[in-house]
Design a protein around this motif. Structure first.
Motif, PDB file in Angstrom:
ATOM      1  N   ASP A  45      30.825  10.909   6.415  1.00 30.84           N
ATOM      2  CA  ASP A  45      30.895  11.296   7.822  1.00 30.84           C
ATOM      3  C   ASP A  45      32.227  10.901   8.428  1.00 30.84           C
ATOM      4  OD1 ASP A  45      28.472  12.459   7.682  1.00 30.84           O
ATOM      5  OD2 ASP A  45      27.348  10.763   8.539  1.00 30.84           O
ATOM      6  N   ARG A  46      32.688   9.708   8.023  1.00 30.50           N
ATOM      7  CA  ARG A  46      33.961   9.282   8.609  1.00 30.50           C
ATOM      8  C   ARG A  46      35.094  10.238   8.193  1.00 30.50           C
ATOM      9  NH1 ARG A  46      35.527   3.202   8.960  1.00 30.50           N
ATOM     10  NH2 ARG A  46      33.848   3.328  10.487  1.00 30.50           N
ATOM     11  N   ALA A  47      34.993  10.728   6.975  1.00 29.37           N
ATOM     12  CA  ALA A  47      36.042  11.638   6.488  1.00 29.37           C
ATOM     13  C   ALA A  47      35.782  13.070   6.940  1.00 29.37           C
ATOM     14  CB  ALA A  47      36.113  11.579   4.975  1.00 29.37           C
ATOM     15  N   ASP A  48      34.692  13.263   7.657  1.00 26.94           N
ATOM     16  CA  ASP A  48      34.359  14.588   8.153  1.00 26.94           C
ATOM     17  C   ASP A  48      34.220  15.593   7.010  1.00 26.94           C
ATOM     18  OD1 ASP A  48      33.626  16.053  10.267  1.00 26.94           O
ATOM     19  OD2 ASP A  48      35.663  16.597  10.925  1.00 26.94           O
ATOM     20  N   ALA A  49      33.680  15.126   5.892  1.00 26.99           N
ATOM     21  CA  ALA A  49      33.541  15.986   4.708  1.00 26.99           C
ATOM     22  C   ALA A  49      32.349  16.923   4.865  1.00 26.99           C
ATOM     23  CB  ALA A  49      33.366  15.135   3.465  1.00 26.99           C
ATOM     24  N   LYS A  50      32.469  18.107   4.248  1.00 31.56           N
ATOM     25  CA  LYS A  50      31.389  19.097   4.274  1.00 31.56           C
ATOM     26  C   LYS A  50      30.801  19.177   2.868  1.00 31.56           C
ATOM     27  CE  LYS A  50      32.736  20.451   8.414  1.00 31.56           C
ATOM     28  NZ  LYS A  50      33.386  19.160   8.591  1.00 31.56           N
ATOM     29  N   PRO A  51      29.556  19.662   2.772  1.00 32.07           N
ATOM     30  CA  PRO A  51      29.002  19.834   1.427  1.00 32.07           C
ATOM     31  C   PRO A  51      29.972  20.656   0.587  1.00 32.07           C
ATOM     32  CG  PRO A  51      27.304  20.227   3.085  1.00 32.07           C
ATOM     33  CD  PRO A  51      28.591  20.042   3.829  1.00 32.07           C
ATOM     34  N   GLY A  52      30.191  20.229  -0.647  1.00 39.92           N
ATOM     35  CA  GLY A  52      31.160  20.921  -1.503  1.00 39.92           C
ATOM     36  C   GLY A  52      32.482  20.183  -1.577  1.00 39.92           C
ATOM     37  N   ASP A  53      32.656  19.143  -0.717  1.00 41.26           N
ATOM     38  CA  ASP A  53      33.924  18.403  -0.707  1.00 41.26           C
ATOM     39  C   ASP A  53      33.875  17.174  -1.620  1.00 41.26           C
ATOM     40  OD1 ASP A  53      34.739  20.263   1.104  1.00 41.26           O
ATOM     41  OD2 ASP A  53      34.701  18.920   2.852  1.00 41.26           O
ATOM     42  N   LEU A  54      35.055  16.674  -1.899  1.00 41.95           N
ATOM     43  CA  LEU A  54      35.176  15.510  -2.773  1.00 41.95           C
ATOM     44  C   LEU A  54      35.987  14.440  -2.053  1.00 41.95           C
ATOM     45  CD1 LEU A  54      34.981  14.403  -5.804  1.00 41.95           C
ATOM     46  CD2 LEU A  54      37.233  15.451  -6.125  1.00 41.95           C
ATOM     47  N   LEU A  55      35.441  13.207  -2.025  1.00 43.87           N
ATOM     48  CA  LEU A  55      36.223  12.104  -1.442  1.00 43.87           C
ATOM     49  C   LEU A  55      36.925  11.377  -2.569  1.00 43.87           C
ATOM     50  CD1 LEU A  55      34.256  10.020   1.205  1.00 43.87           C
ATOM     51  CD2 LEU A  55      35.635  12.084   1.486  1.00 43.87           C
ATOM     52  N   LEU A  56      38.183  11.062  -2.363  1.00 42.15           N
ATOM     53  CA  LEU A  56      38.929  10.278  -3.340  1.00 42.15           C
ATOM     54  C   LEU A  56      39.346   8.988  -2.661  1.00 42.15           C
ATOM     55  CD1 LEU A  56      41.034  13.250  -4.723  1.00 42.15           C
ATOM     56  CD2 LEU A  56      39.112  12.105  -5.866  1.00 42.15           C
ATOM     57  N   VAL A  57      39.063   7.870  -3.305  1.00 40.44           N
ATOM     58  CA  VAL A  57      39.229   6.573  -2.647  1.00 40.44           C
ATOM     59  C   VAL A  57      40.144   5.665  -3.470  1.00 40.44           C
ATOM     60  CG1 VAL A  57      37.988   4.589  -1.687  1.00 40.44           C
ATOM     61  CG2 VAL A  57      36.836   6.806  -1.834  1.00 40.44           C
ATOM     62  N   LEU A  58      41.098   5.034  -2.807  1.00 36.36           N
ATOM     63  CA  LEU A  58      41.941   4.029  -3.457  1.00 36.36           C
ATOM     64  C   LEU A  58      41.865   2.746  -2.645  1.00 36.36           C
ATOM     65  CD1 LEU A  58      45.260   5.958  -4.333  1.00 36.36           C
ATOM     66  CD2 LEU A  58      43.403   5.346  -5.890  1.00 36.36           C
ATOM     67  N   CYS A  59      42.074   1.619  -3.323  1.00 39.12           N
ATOM     68  CA  CYS A  59      42.035   0.354  -2.597  1.00 39.12           C
ATOM     69  C   CYS A  59      43.057  -0.621  -3.151  1.00 39.12           C
ATOM     70  CB  CYS A  59      40.640  -0.246  -2.658  1.00 39.12           C
ATOM     71  SG  CYS A  59      40.184  -0.770  -4.306  1.00 39.12           S
ATOM     72  N   GLY A  60      43.392  -1.634  -2.336  1.00 35.78           N
ATOM     73  CA  GLY A  60      44.353  -2.657  -2.761  1.00 35.78           C
ATOM     74  C   GLY A  60      45.118  -3.185  -1.565  1.00 35.78           C
ATOM     75  N   LYS A  61      46.346  -3.638  -1.817  1.00 32.11           N
ATOM     76  CA  LYS A  61      47.229  -4.093  -0.730  1.00 32.11           C
ATOM     77  C   LYS A  61      47.538  -2.896   0.181  1.00 32.11           C
ATOM     78  CE  LYS A  61      48.810  -8.375  -1.242  1.00 32.11           C
ATOM     79  NZ  LYS A  61      48.387  -9.287  -0.150  1.00 32.11           N
ATOM     80  N   THR A  62      47.583  -3.141   1.483  1.00 31.75           N
ATOM     81  CA  THR A  62      47.642  -2.026   2.428  1.00 31.75           C
ATOM     82  C   THR A  62      48.797  -1.054   2.170  1.00 31.75           C
ATOM     83  OG1 THR A  62      46.645  -3.453   4.064  1.00 31.75           O
ATOM     84  CG2 THR A  62      47.634  -1.414   4.887  1.00 31.75           C
ATOM     85  N   GLU A  63      50.024  -1.576   2.241  1.00 30.85           N
ATOM     86  CA  GLU A  63      51.164  -0.675   2.194  1.00 30.85           C
ATOM     87  C   GLU A  63      51.248   0.054   0.849  1.00 30.85           C
ATOM     88  OE1 GLU A  63      55.784  -1.364   2.793  1.00 30.85           O
ATOM     89  OE2 GLU A  63      54.553  -2.729   3.996  1.00 30.85           O
ATOM     90  N   LYS A  64      51.023  -0.715  -0.207  1.00 32.42           N
ATOM     91  CA  LYS A  64      51.120  -0.145  -1.545  1.00 32.42           C
ATOM     92  C   LYS A  64      50.063   0.943  -1.736  1.00 32.42           C
ATOM     93  CE  LYS A  64      51.182  -2.049  -6.073  1.00 32.42           C
ATOM     94  NZ  LYS A  64      50.644  -3.200  -6.793  1.00 32.42           N
ATOM     95  N   THR A  65      48.857   0.645  -1.295  1.00 29.98           N
ATOM     96  CA  THR A  65      47.765   1.603  -1.488  1.00 29.98           C
ATOM     97  C   THR A  65      47.981   2.855  -0.642  1.00 29.98           C
ATOM     98  OG1 THR A  65      46.322  -0.295  -1.800  1.00 29.98           O
ATOM     99  CG2 THR A  65      45.252   1.828  -1.544  1.00 29.98           C
ATOM    100  N   GLN A  66      48.496   2.659   0.573  1.00 29.47           N
ATOM    101  CA  GLN A  66      48.764   3.838   1.413  1.00 29.47           C
ATOM    102  C   GLN A  66      49.781   4.754   0.730  1.00 29.47           C
ATOM    103  OE1 GLN A  66      49.837   1.894   5.080  1.00 29.47           O
ATOM    104  NE2 GLN A  66      47.828   2.254   5.996  1.00 29.47           N
ATOM    105  N   LYS A  67      50.788   4.144   0.106  1.00 31.46           N
ATOM    106  CA  LYS A  67      51.777   4.976  -0.572  1.00 31.46           C
ATOM    107  C   LYS A  67      51.153   5.718  -1.748  1.00 31.46           C
ATOM    108  CE  LYS A  67      55.966   2.639   0.788  1.00 31.46           C
ATOM    109  NZ  LYS A  67      56.868   1.533   0.510  1.00 31.46           N
ATOM    110  N   GLN A  68      50.291   5.016  -2.490  1.00 34.97           N
ATOM    111  CA  GLN A  68      49.630   5.658  -3.633  1.00 34.97           C
ATOM    112  C   GLN A  68      48.737   6.814  -3.163  1.00 34.97           C
ATOM    113  OE1 GLN A  68      47.686   2.151  -5.105  1.00 34.97           O
ATOM    114  NE2 GLN A  68      49.474   1.499  -6.314  1.00 34.97           N
ATOM    115  N   LEU A  69      47.997   6.535  -2.088  1.00 32.64           N
ATOM    116  CA  LEU A  69      47.106   7.567  -1.561  1.00 32.64           C
ATOM    117  C   LEU A  69      47.941   8.752  -1.053  1.00 32.64           C
ATOM    118  CD1 LEU A  69      44.058   7.987  -1.193  1.00 32.64           C
ATOM    119  CD2 LEU A  69      44.221   6.927   1.064  1.00 32.64           C
ATOM    120  N   GLY A  70      49.132   8.439  -0.536  1.00 29.41           N
ATOM    121  CA  GLY A  70      50.047   9.488  -0.078  1.00 29.41           C
ATOM    122  C   GLY A  70      50.461  10.393  -1.226  1.00 29.41           C
ATOM    123  N   GLU A  71      50.745   9.790  -2.381  1.00 32.81           N
ATOM    124  CA  GLU A  71      51.125  10.580  -3.558  1.00 32.81           C
ATOM    125  C   GLU A  71      49.952  11.437  -4.016  1.00 32.81           C
ATOM    126  OE1 GLU A  71      54.036  10.877  -4.879  1.00 32.81           O
ATOM    127  OE2 GLU A  71      55.090   9.278  -3.810  1.00 32.81           O
TER     128      GLU A  71
END
Ligand code: ASP
Length: 584
Positions: A377-403
């Motif tokens: 719900d937070r990601a506003d996903a609809k049926p048929g969608d896929l959530l991809l999740v990364l975790c770790g140190k904030t800045e590093k993980t944000q960059k990875q998620l950006g890639e």
């Protein structure tokens, strides 16, 4: 007269005219008693016909012609029997009456066609032949038109183009300098400018008020697709301006270029703070042709016994629309993508929101359907969608998620080359901490002004100080960047001190600038655009090399001239240089 017309301009309207054309033989084919020749110049291709029956001697001469011979042909414009709708001159041909060979040619090492058989290295070695190809030449034509339009726009606004020197003193600006030994001053070196930064600021002290220059800059960095050791900037500086004035004028320039060169109306540029760009896209140059913004779910994951999440400083997700049906293999591919050393994530967690509304994830062991539904719900996903999740140190993980976001954008075809999303990223941090060297560096350069309201933090929390600095981003590419400058010599001194310069060092390297500031420096600011990148975006190129006439290869070599190269001993002696070659 070498020619009456170019190879691109004759049409049916020119029927029966006697013309002289000159150009290169693209190809020649013999059919029955005729020889058909495609004659090419910068403007196009025109078909020439030699007729055995009408002129046997001429035909014998034409038979000798090979690819890329330079010839001059006289003849009469005739309507073609078999018209070629693919080229503008395709309705006509020239019935040749005279042929003059201006220069024969060896067989070129690759075909001079849009789809050539030459590999990269070969084409670089024979770049002058590569440039005969329409596909390559048209990029340079575009570049010319953009530079010309830029000059005209800025000239209309009272900007004055001033040339600044190429042999200057070495100043640290983030990258390594290229240096040039001085023969007349033994043991001393010039540096090639990484940009005319200090010089354009001095021009403001001189009262020049609005300066620009389309100028070569040099940075001795490792190369990538969008980097060359020498590159061209549209470099600009203005006096008596605030950030807002600069953003408006150069947003105007960009819109003008889009309109006049591409016929595209681009919308007003949204502005996003650096902090928001990192939070939502994990990048200070977000590609906003598509959404897929990050959502943070750390608060929704606690205390379910999943240590990886419990120990993570940051947990972020993106929603890949319509990807719930991804196969195992596809999921493995994207997992391997984020685990590549360049990206460096330790793993990837996914949540499939199946079309039927059920939820399956790689962490089902720890999280209930209700838990996962909250993420969805937070990601506003609809049926048929896929959530991809990364975790770790904030800045590093944000960059990875950006890639990962960019990779998913590419996979889903959301990064279209004919769509242009421009924006400003503003409020950059003034300083950046280097963990290895344990000191602060200027994020932009040492002349950038801190925001006045943040100056008091310089002593207590330098990392939190924001700058009056901005970048223009188009489709995820940093096209330009600049800042409002420090114009007070005391503040400039303080800035150098914050950056770890001793007073002597600052004086030795930047004394000329700080002294100039003592003589009535106006408030000023500016920006510089990377012309090569700008042209690449307009042309839809993957590499800036393709819009540079004579580029270097990935090792910084000019393979055509074979540079860099060793010098003769006498030359070295004259320059007072002793060269010790690394042992092989
Ligand atoms: N000199 C800066 C650069 O090359 C641009 C600017 O601040 O005007 O990035």
């Amino acid at each position: 007269m070498y020619r009456t017309n170019t190879c691109g301009e004759l049409r049916i309207a020119n029927l029966n005219q006697e013309v002289i054309l000159a150009g290169w033989v693209q190809k020649a084919r013999k059919m029955g008693g005729m020889i058909f020749l495609d004659l090419r110049d910068r403007y196009g291709i025109t078909q020439i016909v030699f007729n055995q029956e009408a002129n046997a001697d001429l035909c014998t001469q034409a038979e000798k012609l090979g690819r890329e011979w330079v010839v001059q042909i006289k003849g009469v414009v005739a309507e073609r029997f078999n018209k070629n709708s693919k080229i503008p001159t395709g309705d006509i041909e020239i019935i040749a009456s005279e042929l003059k060979i201006l220069n024969p040619s060896e067989t070129p090492p690759f075909t001079i066609e849009d789809e050539t058989d030459g590999g990269d290295e070969l084409r670089m070695k024979y770049r002058y032949l590569d440039l005969r190809r329409t596909a390559v030449r048209s990029n340079l034509e575009l570049r010319h038109r953009m530079a010309f339009a830029t000059r005209s726009y800025l000239n209309d606004l009272n900007f004055m183009e001033v040339e600044t020197p190429v042999l200057i003193g070495s100043t640290p600006e983030g990258a390594r300098d290229f240096v040039v030994p001085s023969r007349m001053n033994p043991g001393e070196f010039y540096a090639l400018p990484q940009s005319p930064q200090t010089l354009k600021q001095l021009l403001m002290v001189s009262g020049f008020d609005r300066y620009f220059q389309i100028v070569k800059c040099f940075r001795d960095e490792d190369l990538r697709a969008d980097r060359q050791p020498e590159f061209t900037q549209i470099d600009c500086e203005m006096s008596f301006v605030e950030q807002e004035d600069i953003l408006n004028i150069f947003e105007g320039l960009t819109k003008y270029l889009f309109k006049t060169i591409k016929g595209v109306d681009v919308a007003d540029f949204p502005r996003i703070s650096y902090a928001d760009a990192m939070r939502l896209y994990g990048s200070d140059k977000p590609d906003t042709r598509f959404g897929m913004q990050f959502v943070e779910i750390k608060d929704l994951t606690a205390d379910r016994g999943f240590g990886v999440f419990d120990n993570a400083e940051y947990i972020g997700a993106i929603c890949a629309e319509g990807c719930a049906a991804y196969t195992r293999k596809q999921l493995d591919e994207i997992t391997n993508f984020v685990k590549r050393p360049q990206i460096g994530a330790s793993g990837l967690i996914y949540v499939r929101y199946e079309a039927d509304g059920s939820i399956k994830s790689s962490v089902d062991k720890f999280y209930s359907q209700e838990d996962l539904k909250k993420w969805i719900d937070r990601a506003d996903a609809k049926p048929g969608d896929l959530l991809l999740v990364l975790c770790g140190k904030t800045e590093k993980t944000q960059k990875q998620l950006g890639e990962l976001r960019l990779e998913m954008g590419s996979r889903l075809g959301l990064r279209k080359k004919d769509q242009f999303n421009c924006l400003w990223v503003v409020d950059f941090p003034l300083l950046e901490f280097d963990e290895e060297l344990n000191r602060y560096f200027a994020k932009h350069h040492p002349f950038t002004s801190p925001k006045l309201e943040d100056i008091h933090l310089l002593d207590t929390d330098p990392g939190a100080v924001r700058a009056n600095a901005y970048d223009m981003v188009i489709n995820g590419v940093e096209i330009g960047g600049g800042s409002i400058r420090i114009f007070d010599s005391e503040l400039q001194k303080k800035m150098f001190a914050t950056l770890g310069f001793s007073e002597e060092q600052a004086q030795a390297q930047f004394g000329f600038l700080m002294n100039a500031f003592k003589y009535g420096a106006p408030p000023h600011g500016g920006i510089a655009f990377g012309l090569d990148r700008f042209v690449s975006i307009f042309a839809g190129l993957d590499s800036i090399r393709d819009c540079i006439a004579f580029p270097k290869n990935n090792s910084g070599r000019d393979v055509m001239m074979d540079a860099p190269s060793v010098l003769a001993q006498e030359q070295l002696d004259e320059l007072h240089l002793k060269v010790e070659l690394p042992r092989k």
